[in-house]
Scaffold this motif. Structure first.
Motif, PDB file in Angstrom:
ATOM      1  N   LEU A   1      34.195  37.734  44.002  1.00  0.00           N
ATOM      2  CA  LEU A   1      33.331  38.884  44.287  1.00  0.00           C
ATOM      3  C   LEU A   1      32.103  38.879  43.389  1.00  0.00           C
ATOM      4  O   LEU A   1      31.010  39.280  43.822  1.00  0.00           O
ATOM      5  CB  LEU A   1      34.125  40.182  44.087  1.00  0.00           C
ATOM      6  CG  LEU A   1      35.267  40.422  45.078  1.00  0.00           C
ATOM      7  CD1 LEU A   1      36.071  41.649  44.670  1.00  0.00           C
ATOM      8  CD2 LEU A   1      34.743  40.573  46.496  1.00  0.00           C
TER       9      LEU A   1
ATOM     10  N   LEU B   1      28.543  41.108  43.385  1.00  0.00           N
ATOM     11  CA  LEU B   1      29.087  42.428  43.078  1.00  0.00           C
ATOM     12  C   LEU B   1      29.374  42.553  41.584  1.00  0.00           C
ATOM     13  O   LEU B   1      29.941  41.645  40.968  1.00  0.00           O
ATOM     14  CB  LEU B   1      30.367  42.672  43.866  1.00  0.00           C
ATOM     15  CG  LEU B   1      30.191  42.914  45.371  1.00  0.00           C
ATOM     16  CD1 LEU B   1      31.528  42.823  46.075  1.00  0.00           C
ATOM     17  CD2 LEU B   1      29.545  44.261  45.631  1.00  0.00           C
TER      18      LEU B   1
ATOM     19  N   ASP C   1      30.858  48.687  42.007  1.00  0.00           N
ATOM     20  CA  ASP C   1      30.887  48.054  43.334  1.00  0.00           C
ATOM     21  C   ASP C   1      31.970  46.978  43.383  1.00  0.00           C
ATOM     22  O   ASP C   1      32.711  46.871  44.368  1.00  0.00           O
ATOM     23  CB  ASP C   1      29.532  47.418  43.656  1.00  0.00           C
ATOM     24  CG  ASP C   1      28.463  48.453  43.996  1.00  0.00           C
ATOM     25  OD1 ASP C   1      28.841  49.596  44.311  1.00  0.00           O
ATOM     26  OD2 ASP C   1      27.280  48.117  43.929  1.00  0.00           O
ATOM     27  N   ARG C   2      32.066  46.182  42.329  1.00  0.00           N
ATOM     28  CA  ARG C   2      33.090  45.141  42.278  1.00  0.00           C
ATOM     29  C   ARG C   2      34.484  45.762  42.203  1.00  0.00           C
ATOM     30  O   ARG C   2      35.426  45.282  42.843  1.00  0.00           O
ATOM     31  CB  ARG C   2      32.852  44.222  41.086  1.00  0.00           C
ATOM     32  CG  ARG C   2      33.832  43.074  40.976  1.00  0.00           C
ATOM     33  CD  ARG C   2      33.404  42.094  39.891  1.00  0.00           C
ATOM     34  NE  ARG C   2      33.245  42.771  38.600  1.00  0.00           N
ATOM     35  CZ  ARG C   2      32.573  42.252  37.576  1.00  0.00           C
ATOM     36  NH1 ARG C   2      31.971  41.074  37.693  1.00  0.00           N
ATOM     37  NH2 ARG C   2      32.479  42.912  36.431  1.00  0.00           N
TER      38      ARG C   2
ATOM     39  N   ALA D   1      35.400  47.016  45.653  1.00  0.00           N
ATOM     40  CA  ALA D   1      35.710  45.907  46.548  1.00  0.00           C
ATOM     41  C   ALA D   1      37.078  45.330  46.246  1.00  0.00           C
ATOM     42  O   ALA D   1      37.879  45.068  47.153  1.00  0.00           O
ATOM     43  CB  ALA D   1      34.634  44.820  46.431  1.00  0.00           C
ATOM     44  N   GLN D   2      37.368  45.135  44.957  1.00  0.00           N
ATOM     45  CA  GLN D   2      38.673  44.592  44.558  1.00  0.00           C
ATOM     46  C   GLN D   2      39.808  45.509  44.982  1.00  0.00           C
ATOM     47  O   GLN D   2      40.817  45.058  45.552  1.00  0.00           O
ATOM     48  CB  GLN D   2      38.697  44.388  43.038  1.00  0.00           C
ATOM     49  CG  GLN D   2      40.053  44.068  42.441  1.00  0.00           C
ATOM     50  CD  GLN D   2      40.455  42.623  42.657  1.00  0.00           C
ATOM     51  OE1 GLN D   2      39.750  41.882  43.327  1.00  0.00           O
ATOM     52  NE2 GLN D   2      41.576  42.218  42.101  1.00  0.00           N
TER      53      GLN D   2
ATOM     54  N   THR E   1      39.821  47.720  47.346  1.00  0.00           N
ATOM     55  CA  THR E   1      39.923  47.762  48.810  1.00  0.00           C
ATOM     56  C   THR E   1      40.663  46.543  49.334  1.00  0.00           C
ATOM     57  O   THR E   1      41.538  46.653  50.204  1.00  0.00           O
ATOM     58  CB  THR E   1      38.518  47.833  49.430  1.00  0.00           C
ATOM     59  OG1 THR E   1      37.861  49.027  48.982  1.00  0.00           O
ATOM     60  CG2 THR E   1      38.600  47.849  50.949  1.00  0.00           C
ATOM     61  N   LEU E   2      40.352  45.368  48.804  1.00  0.00           N
ATOM     62  CA  LEU E   2      41.029  44.145  49.231  1.00  0.00           C
ATOM     63  C   LEU E   2      42.503  44.170  48.865  1.00  0.00           C
ATOM     64  O   LEU E   2      43.371  43.818  49.670  1.00  0.00           O
ATOM     65  CB  LEU E   2      40.348  42.929  48.605  1.00  0.00           C
ATOM     66  CG  LEU E   2      38.945  42.614  49.144  1.00  0.00           C
ATOM     67  CD1 LEU E   2      38.259  41.588  48.252  1.00  0.00           C
ATOM     68  CD2 LEU E   2      39.021  42.112  50.580  1.00  0.00           C
TER      69      LEU E   2
ATOM     70  N   LEU F   1      36.412  42.527  55.261  1.00  0.00           N
ATOM     71  CA  LEU F   1      35.373  41.640  54.743  1.00  0.00           C
ATOM     72  C   LEU F   1      34.032  41.875  55.430  1.00  0.00           C
ATOM     73  O   LEU F   1      32.970  41.795  54.800  1.00  0.00           O
ATOM     74  CB  LEU F   1      35.799  40.184  54.907  1.00  0.00           C
ATOM     75  CG  LEU F   1      36.947  39.733  53.991  1.00  0.00           C
ATOM     76  CD1 LEU F   1      37.402  38.323  54.360  1.00  0.00           C
ATOM     77  CD2 LEU F   1      36.525  39.801  52.527  1.00  0.00           C
TER      78      LEU F   1
ATOM     79  N   LEU G   1      32.529  44.748  53.723  1.00  0.00           N
ATOM     80  CA  LEU G   1      31.993  44.379  52.417  1.00  0.00           C
ATOM     81  C   LEU G   1      30.667  43.632  52.554  1.00  0.00           C
ATOM     82  O   LEU G   1      29.727  43.859  51.791  1.00  0.00           O
ATOM     83  CB  LEU G   1      33.001  43.514  51.661  1.00  0.00           C
ATOM     84  CG  LEU G   1      34.163  44.230  50.991  1.00  0.00           C
ATOM     85  CD1 LEU G   1      35.117  43.217  50.353  1.00  0.00           C
ATOM     86  CD2 LEU G   1      33.662  45.214  49.944  1.00  0.00           C
ATOM     87  N   ARG G   2      30.602  42.739  53.528  1.00  0.00           N
ATOM     88  CA  ARG G   2      29.369  41.982  53.739  1.00  0.00           C
ATOM     89  C   ARG G   2      28.226  42.929  54.107  1.00  0.00           C
ATOM     90  O   ARG G   2      27.091  42.792  53.605  1.00  0.00           O
ATOM     91  CB  ARG G   2      29.581  40.940  54.828  1.00  0.00           C
ATOM     92  CG  ARG G   2      28.352  40.090  55.114  1.00  0.00           C
ATOM     93  CD  ARG G   2      28.695  38.935  56.007  1.00  0.00           C
ATOM     94  NE  ARG G   2      29.379  39.368  57.223  1.00  0.00           N
ATOM     95  CZ  ARG G   2      29.912  38.537  58.112  1.00  0.00           C
ATOM     96  NH1 ARG G   2      29.890  37.233  57.913  1.00  0.00           N
ATOM     97  NH2 ARG G   2      30.500  38.999  59.194  1.00  0.00           N
TER      98      ARG G   2
ATOM     99  N   TYR H   1      28.036  46.046  53.323  1.00  0.00           N
ATOM    100  CA  TYR H   1      27.766  46.834  52.118  1.00  0.00           C
ATOM    101  C   TYR H   1      26.817  46.078  51.187  1.00  0.00           C
ATOM    102  O   TYR H   1      25.911  46.665  50.597  1.00  0.00           O
ATOM    103  CB  TYR H   1      29.084  47.145  51.410  1.00  0.00           C
ATOM    104  CG  TYR H   1      28.954  47.992  50.165  1.00  0.00           C
ATOM    105  CD1 TYR H   1      28.776  49.362  50.267  1.00  0.00           C
ATOM    106  CD2 TYR H   1      29.015  47.413  48.902  1.00  0.00           C
ATOM    107  CE1 TYR H   1      28.665  50.150  49.126  1.00  0.00           C
ATOM    108  CE2 TYR H   1      28.909  48.182  47.760  1.00  0.00           C
ATOM    109  CZ  TYR H   1      28.723  49.553  47.877  1.00  0.00           C
ATOM    110  OH  TYR H   1      28.597  50.325  46.752  1.00  0.00           O
TER     111      TYR H   1
END
Length: 207
Positions: free
Chosen positions: A122, A127, A131-132, A135-136, A138-139, A198, A201-202, A204
């Protein structure tokens, strides 16, 4: 006669996994693992203080089988996809251990290594900061939610089929969706859902 003190952590984890695979989570006791190892229960306590320590060893053993190396030419989306799908596959080898993965994911170093590898990917995507973190989380939420749902749905039996038989006048969309979901394999469900995450995320990142 008890074995000499020469067992490794992998020996202990493999014995515990054998008990889990054969009898399910309820079968995982210190006595059962000791029996699998051909030793007394008291002798097993020389290696592990309690069942919790044994559970962490099991999770470590599962994560040790996950390949964290990634193709250098792959973009960040494909790298994330590979990491999470390899984890799903490793968990699928030992479905009875899924609750242990959920419980000890922040204790087992192998799980932490997966998180670190995902964060590195990420970061490569640009990210940082919150934000990172988002994302983490969420994944990991998609991965852990899938494992939990897939595990408990399997334990509960044909739950999706039962939903598909709900009265159409009261639950038309639920019954129809359950009927559609019955044709999904676990692999397709996980990967298609991951692709949705994903894609978000892309988008975003672009915005």
């Amino acid at each position: 006669m008890p074995r000499p003190r020469s067992l490794t952590s992998d020996d202990l984890a493999d014995a515990a996994l054998a008990v889990l695979d054969d009898g399910g989570l309820q079968a995982l006791t210190m006595r059962a693992v000791a029996t699998e190892l051909g030793m007394s229960t008291m002798a097993l306590y020389r290696y592990v203080a309690d069942r919790t320590v044994l559970e962490v060893l099991v999770v470590e053993r599962i994560f040790a089988d996950i390949d964290l190396t990634l193709p250098p030419a792959a973009d960040w989306l494909e790298r994330v996809r590979l990491l999470l799908d390899r984890t799903r596959r490793a968990a699928a080898e030992h479905p009875a251990a899924v609750p242990l993965i959920l419980r000890h994911r922040q204790s087992a170093r192998g799980s932490l290594a997966l998180m670190e590898a995902t964060l590195a990917t990420l970061t490569d995507a640009g990210l940082t900061g919150t934000d990172r973190a988002l994302a983490q989380r969420t994944l990991m939420g998609h991965l852990l939610g899938f494992l939990q749902n897939n595990h408990y749905a399997a334990l509960a039996g044909p739950g999706t089929a039962a939903l598909a038989r709900l009265p159409d006048d009261a639950f038309p969309l639920l019954a129809r969706t359950a009927a559609d979901a019955a044709g999904l394999s676990p692999e397709r469900e996980f990967l298609a859902g991951l692709d949705i995450v994903l894609a978000g995320l892309r988008r975003y990142l672009v915005e």
